[in-house]
Design an enzyme around this catalytic site. Structure first.
Site, PDB file in Angstrom:
ATOM      1  N   GLU A 225      38.678 -81.415   6.067  1.00 31.48           N
ATOM      2  CA  GLU A 225      38.667 -83.246   6.016  1.00 31.48           C
ATOM      3  C   GLU A 225      38.899 -83.022   7.887  1.00 31.48           C
ATOM      4  OE1 GLU A 225      38.845 -84.041   1.701  1.00 31.48           O
ATOM      5  OE2 GLU A 225      40.186 -84.843   2.980  1.00 31.48           O
TER       6      GLU A 225
ATOM      7  N   CYS B 256      43.223 -87.056  12.860  1.00 30.06           N
ATOM      8  CA  CYS B 256      44.125 -86.201  12.238  1.00 30.06           C
ATOM      9  C   CYS B 256      43.236 -85.031  11.895  1.00 30.06           C
ATOM     10  CB  CYS B 256      44.559 -87.151  11.118  1.00 30.06           C
ATOM     11  SG  CYS B 256      45.874 -85.754   9.799  1.00 30.06           S
TER      12      CYS B 256
ATOM     13  N   CYS C 138      45.314 -75.589   2.034  1.00 31.46           N
ATOM     14  CA  CYS C 138      46.540 -74.776   2.778  1.00 31.46           C
ATOM     15  C   CYS C 138      47.307 -73.880   1.417  1.00 31.46           C
ATOM     16  CB  CYS C 138      47.269 -76.207   3.215  1.00 31.46           C
ATOM     17  SG  CYS C 138      49.088 -76.373   3.198  1.00 31.46           S
TER      18      CYS C 138
ATOM     19  N   CYS D  34      53.136 -77.907  -0.699  1.00 32.09           N
ATOM     20  CA  CYS D  34      54.015 -78.881  -1.401  1.00 32.09           C
ATOM     21  C   CYS D  34      54.070 -79.324  -2.672  1.00 32.09           C
ATOM     22  CB  CYS D  34      54.238 -79.566  -1.029  1.00 32.09           C
ATOM     23  SG  CYS D  34      55.067 -78.372   1.040  1.00 32.09           S
TER      24      CYS D  34
ATOM     25  N   CYS E  35      51.794 -82.677  -2.663  1.00 27.86           N
ATOM     26  CA  CYS E  35      50.393 -82.626  -1.491  1.00 27.86           C
ATOM     27  C   CYS E  35      48.963 -82.449  -1.939  1.00 27.86           C
ATOM     28  CB  CYS E  35      51.349 -81.979   0.046  1.00 27.86           C
ATOM     29  SG  CYS E  35      49.943 -81.992   1.200  1.00 27.86           S
TER      30      CYS E  35
ATOM     31  N   GLY F 268      46.353 -78.378   6.036  1.00 28.72           N
ATOM     32  CA  GLY F 268      46.929 -77.243   6.604  1.00 28.72           C
ATOM     33  C   GLY F 268      48.417 -76.729   7.248  1.00 28.72           C
ATOM     34  N   GLU F 269      48.520 -75.805   7.382  1.00 28.13           N
ATOM     35  CA  GLU F 269      50.632 -75.529   8.249  1.00 28.13           C
ATOM     36  C   GLU F 269      49.473 -75.073   9.447  1.00 28.13           C
ATOM     37  OE1 GLU F 269      53.166 -76.179   8.177  1.00 28.13           O
ATOM     38  OE2 GLU F 269      53.480 -74.759   9.634  1.00 28.13           O
TER      39      GLU F 269
ATOM     40  N   SER G 292      58.610 -81.463   8.657  1.00 27.54           N
ATOM     41  CA  SER G 292      58.729 -81.916   7.352  1.00 27.54           C
ATOM     42  C   SER G 292      59.643 -81.446   6.719  1.00 27.54           C
ATOM     43  CB  SER G 292      57.090 -81.333   6.785  1.00 27.54           C
ATOM     44  OG  SER G 292      56.680 -82.533   7.706  1.00 27.54           O
ATOM     45  N   LEU G 293      60.615 -82.300   6.511  1.00 29.17           N
ATOM     46  CA  LEU G 293      61.942 -81.995   6.111  1.00 29.17           C
ATOM     47  C   LEU G 293      62.094 -82.582   4.337  1.00 29.17           C
ATOM     48  CD1 LEU G 293      64.792 -80.895   7.673  1.00 29.17           C
ATOM     49  CD2 LEU G 293      65.225 -83.392   7.368  1.00 29.17           C
ATOM     50  N   HIS G 294      61.573 -83.976   4.482  1.00 29.32           N
ATOM     51  CA  HIS G 294      61.557 -84.418   2.678  1.00 29.32           C
ATOM     52  C   HIS G 294      62.864 -83.809   1.712  1.00 29.32           C
ATOM     53  CE1 HIS G 294      57.615 -84.296   4.489  1.00 29.32           C
ATOM     54  NE2 HIS G 294      56.939 -83.968   4.093  1.00 29.32           N
TER      55      HIS G 294
ATOM     56  N   ASN H 250      52.789 -91.371  -1.041  1.00 29.83           N
ATOM     57  CA  ASN H 250      50.953 -91.907  -1.019  1.00 29.83           C
ATOM     58  C   ASN H 250      50.712 -91.024  -2.670  1.00 29.83           C
ATOM     59  OD1 ASN H 250      50.591 -94.087   1.483  1.00 29.83           O
ATOM     60  ND2 ASN H 250      50.439 -91.437   2.490  1.00 29.83           N
TER      61      ASN H 250
ATOM     62  N   CYS I 186      48.403 -89.522   4.521  1.00 34.79           N
ATOM     63  CA  CYS I 186      48.588 -88.431   4.553  1.00 34.79           C
ATOM     64  C   CYS I 186      49.035 -87.528   3.179  1.00 34.79           C
ATOM     65  CB  CYS I 186      50.119 -88.825   5.013  1.00 34.79           C
ATOM     66  SG  CYS I 186      50.506 -88.295   6.514  1.00 34.79           S
TER      67      CYS I 186
END
Ligand code: SAH
Length: 350
Positions: free
Chosen positions: A103, A116, A123, A127, A130, A170-171, A223-225, A299, A342
């Site tokens: 995508e 993007c 991935c 997480c 996600c 993906g990472e 990406s701390l979160h 989201n 996202c």
């Protein structure tokens, strides 16, 4: 690694891929084919500026020669499907040479077109919030498959791409070599300024330092979160192997080596990580740190039970950080209605 990726490796060793090659490499390639060096420059321009999908498209090349070339591929994907959200964001499902689907999202704005891009098929990070991770992991993308995503969006919009964010599937730091190669080519060959390219990572031990050694001038986002280790481990399983303090130390090192600030992304999940105490705790970590925090309101995805906080809670969180002199902004994702925002990208929806 799945059997699919093994099959791909053997397949990919046959055709030589032209996309991703520099001018010097293309010049070498045409010489090997018995053609004069200037043909390399012609192919280079047609690949990166004129959007050629095959050598046959390159009308300035001798007809007989271009039609008789075998054992190479330009390396462009096919648009399998495209959905357009009411805000004009376009989500593409692209079919790769081995049949896998990835995508890519095109996000238009005044004087800007942001792509993007995905760096992997699926991935492996899993997480909790996600959708991509829920579909599992298949393989890393090659640099040319990343460059192709940008060219495809550029062609479909009929407009030059101004920005690229590595925030699709993906990472990126698991696939660091191909991602760095793609960044260099997007910069030198496609002509996008390094500062208009953003690499976003969840962080992996040693990998932020490794990226810093490349001394890129890209925008770098982590990406701390979460504001503490315990909470971060709940949201991001891989955090178990990467203590928050070590992650932040590596980010400080990144700033020292590259001279660039770090952006921290912080997804806001109602009741989970958006309370005043979380803001205070986060501010403590980031005090005096050359950084910027992007708050991303969650989201929704089908596979998780989180809720997006109210506007009031989002602004309260932002104000608490501002009061502690932390640079912070709120980033509402585009493309929500096309499942293009996202965290909403997944490989299974075809
Ligand atoms: N693996 C990389 C890049 C992909 S995700 C990374 O983790 O940074 C890009 C951004 O979207 C990350 O900050 C990610 O955490 C965030 N994201 C993932 N799921 C989301 C969701 N459901 N809502 C909002 N943001 C999400």
């Amino acid at each position: 690694m799945t059997t699919h990726s093994i099959e791909y490796t053997t397949k990919s060793s046959t055709p030589e891929i032209l996309l991703g090659k520099s001018l010097a490499e293309l010049t070498d390639w045409v010489k090997q084919q018995g053609q004069p060096a200037y043909r390399g420059k012609q192919i280079y321009q047609w690949l990166y500026q004129k959007g050629a999908h095959s050598l046959a498209d390159i009308s300035v090349l001798p007809k007989k020669w271009r039609e008789n070339q075998t054992g190479y591929s330009i390396g462009r994907s096919h648009i399998h499907y495209c959905s357009i959200a009411p805000d004009s964001t376009r989500k593409y499902l692209l079919r790769l040479a081995d049949g896998l689907i990835i995508e890519t999202v095109g996000i238009p704005a005044a004087k800007r077109l942001t792509v993007c891009v995905s760096s992997q098929v699926g991935c492996p990070m899993s997480c909790d919030f996600c959708a991509t991770g829920k579909g599992g992991f298949t393989r890393n993308l090659k640099a040319y498959e990343i460059i192709d995503q940008v060219l495809t969006v550029q062609e479909d919009f009929g407009e030059r791409v101004s920005n690229v964010v590595f925030m699709g599937m993906g990472e990126p730091l698991i696939n660091i070599d191909e991602v760095v190669a793609a960044v260099k080519s997007l910069n030198q060959d496609v002509g996008i300024g390094q500062r208009s390219l953003t690499i976003s990572t969840v962080g992996l031990p040693g990998k932020i330092r490794e990226l810093a050694q490349h001394k890129l001038q890209v925008t770098f986002a982590v990406s701390l979160h979460a504001s503490n280790q315990q909470l971060r481990e709940k949201l991001i399983p891989s955090a178990k192997y990467y203590p928050l303090d070590t992650l932040l130390d590596e980010c400080r090192e990144y700033v020292r080596i590259t001279g660039r600030r770090v952006s921290f992304e912080y997804i806001l999940l109602s009741g989970t990580n958006d309370l005043p105490e979380h803001a205070q705790e986060l501010a403590k970590h980031l005090k005096g740190f050359q950084s910027h925090v992007n708050l991303i309101p969650y989201n929704p995805i089908d596979e998780a039970d989180y809720q997006r906080p109210s506007k009031k809670a989002i602004h309260q969180f932002q104000n608490l950080l501002k009061n502690e002199r932390v640079a912070v902004s709120i980033r509402y994702s585009r493309g929500l209605e096309a499942d293009a925002a996202c965290g909403q990208l997944r490989s299974s929806r075809i």
